[in-house]
Scaffold this active site. Sequence first.
Site, short mmCIF file in Angstrom:
data_model
loop_
_atom_site.label_atom_id
_atom_site.label_comp_id
_atom_site.label_asym_id
_atom_site.label_seq_id
_atom_site.Cartn_x
_atom_site.Cartn_y
_atom_site.Cartn_z
N ARG A 1 -5.09 5.85 8.66
CA ARG A 1 -4.90 4.44 8.95
C ARG A 1 -3.64 3.87 8.33
NH1 ARG A 1 -8.51 1.41 5.56
NH2 ARG A 1 -6.71 0.90 4.31
N ARG B 1 -9.33 -3.10 -8.61
CA ARG B 1 -8.24 -4.07 -8.59
C ARG B 1 -8.58 -5.34 -7.81
NH1 ARG B 1 -3.80 -0.95 -6.83
NH2 ARG B 1 -3.27 -0.49 -8.99
N HIS C 1 -14.74 5.65 -8.41
CA HIS C 1 -14.56 5.19 -7.03
C HIS C 1 -15.59 5.78 -6.09
CE1 HIS C 1 -12.22 4.91 -3.12
NE2 HIS C 1 -12.12 3.68 -3.59
N TYR D 1 -15.72 -3.08 7.79
CA TYR D 1 -15.11 -1.77 7.57
C TYR D 1 -15.94 -0.70 8.26
CZ TYR D 1 -12.58 -3.86 3.55
OH TYR D 1 -11.79 -4.62 2.74
N ASN E 1 -1.71 -8.84 2.85
CA ASN E 1 -1.33 -7.48 2.46
C ASN E 1 -0.02 -7.48 1.66
OD1 ASN E 1 -3.55 -6.42 3.78
ND2 ASN E 1 -2.42 -5.71 5.56
N HIS F 1 -12.10 2.83 7.55
CA HIS F 1 -12.26 3.12 6.13
C HIS F 1 -12.98 4.44 5.86
CE1 HIS F 1 -13.80 2.16 1.94
NE2 HIS F 1 -12.54 1.77 1.83
N ARG G 1 -17.00 -2.18 -5.54
CA ARG G 1 -16.80 -3.56 -5.07
C ARG G 1 -18.07 -3.99 -4.37
NH1 ARG G 1 -11.16 -4.35 -5.22
NH2 ARG G 1 -9.91 -2.48 -4.79
#
Length: 714
Positions: free
Chosen positions: A593, A434, A464, A497, A57, A621, A404
């Site tokens: 979160r 990203r 997205h 997730y 992270n 998520h 993704r």
Amino acid sequence: MSKAKKISKTINLNDSQYYFNRELSWLEFNRRVLHEALDIRTPLLERLKFTAIFSSNLDEFFMVRVALLKEQVAAQLSQQTADGMTPQQELEAIHHHLHPMVSEQHRYFEQKLRPEMASHGIHLLNYIDISLEQRSYLQHLFKQQIFPVLTPLAVDPSHPFPLMANLSLNLAVVVKAPQTGEEKFARVKVPSILPRFIALPNNSQVENGKINHWTGVPIEQVIAHNLEALFPGMIINEYYLFRLTRDADLELAEEEAEDLLLAIQQELRKRNIGGSVVRLEVQSSMPQSVKRMLMAEMELNESDIYEIDGLLNLKDLMSLMGLPLPELKDPSWTAVVPPRLRDFHQLSKIANINDEEKNIFAVIKQKDLLVHHPYESFTASVEQFISQAANDPNVLAIKMTLYRTTGDSELVSSLIAAAENGKQVAVIVELKARFDEANNITWANKLEKYGVHVVYGLVGLKTHTKIALVVRREGEEIRRYVHIGTGNYNPKTAKLYTDVGILSCREDLGADLTDLFNYLTGYSCQSYYRKLLVSPVNMRDRIIALIHREIEHSKNGNKGQIIAKMNSLVDSQIIAALYEASQAGVQIDLIVRGVCCLRPGVPEISENIRVISIIGRFLEHSRIFQFHNNGQDEVYIGSADWMPRNLDNRVEAVVPIEDDEILQHLEKILEIMLADNRQAWELRSDGSYIQRRPEKNEPERCAQNILMEMAQRS
């Protein structure tokens, strides 16, 4: 019931004192991740995993967030954030908070985790502590497998300071010429293509399929103790480890890019070594002379240097999760098939049942279907939906957004099969996802090769949203089936997730998704959607309107309540609306979160707002938003957090839930999350988080465990 208070003075809800800094809030999130590594209730290998995640992270934080702040400082920008800080002040605050946090991580690993690993037969040794026999083995291994890969690079007037790759681990070596006594500097890169930890032979013992002993040594120590082979005839004076982090965010002037794909490919080539260095991690024993030389070459300040006691790059501890030691991990979990799809799977095996009755479309046509990952199977639901569409002769078209995913997933194979079966297949691939840009380019090219229409998103916006549309002929009619979710179409992350999604054939949703896909693939100024909240078109305005509706209910003497679950809460306009709602007596519970810039519990401002964060084995998520609406509850799910980037710079979609059973199930999920007393952290008004613990004689309530148990019982 809490009533609205009469405010004796006018309060500016945009005052900086009522907002937390985004970057510092993110550091608090990563502190909660680190706590899972420190918590003895967490199984040992899972603690190593969280140690690795903490480091991973931080890598991304420096590559993106710190890099951006440094660019702003270099450009002499002084615009203040909502909390009143300038970029320079943010950088100083980040280093002030982060240096002790990193020291704590490494100290705990060296003093606590490493000995505990040894007590369970996992021996991660230093080279100086191994036997002569083991050294002999490693010397042979070095000559045969490591030495041929290494390239020592000298630094002197004829050899300029070498370009070094982002996140590379390196040895700074000081050598001396025996004839002249002159000291010279060289750099040796630790090859990332080889395993970080070298297992020693005859020490990895397995009994009854279980390992009871593993011994290994970090590869950089093997290299360091065999440097003579790299510098023959020279005297090795000293060596020190260092690791650098570069600015790795892509800089695209999209309005000037004639070919977005080509522009991103060119930027990717520069990412690894082209970005400026933003952090340098060094072995704490490195002398000032070597450190100053590295700082000068990389144009760094003292605050950019992180001195490490022990192993650098603890991210590589993740590899130890591969050890077959189930007793040192969380209990294994296998996602269940959603109950309504179990009957479908049984029907599909019966030969004399009509094909129209044993496909997934028949199940969806009965009523909307909720799927909840990883508790329920992604493979048996979403992948099955696309797979059946690809092979169903009645399906005419498939459209999807992919942000993704993995190129070897069944979804990609199904889309290719659909194109080969003559269906119209359109996929919106977000090339600007990203750190997944290169992966997305690879499988986007593969899709195009097989005839899939691939669109690379929109100029200035990231796509997205997580949506899929299937157009199917049913007799004389055309029916549209949709999936709208909160998670990426990625079978790997679907196991890690938590995400929710609905499968539906509601006509209004089909029409909305048709309009949205036309906006994404063609030319459209669509500003009206029947049901969807879409950014950047109408989402912020609609969310604020829903908050204001709760304010009106509360002012009229009725119950006002909002429960919202998301990854991050940053948008100052929505935060101000929530403050206004709190002042009106609306009860607000937020499950956030990560980053939360809202300051809860401030008298006369946010005393009716509570914020918790849940950190557990699964990454939270899902985005779920519940508005009480005077007893006529409305619940929404979708891809968007309440952040400016989601509301202004991304294409997002949030959908209202209209099936009562699904609505109640989502409300139950929120209720379970809010009651968690094992992995929930409460945000206090000073910005700190306190982890909940069961009171005396109170049972432990771990939301993720409860949801696993519910799935098994369903």
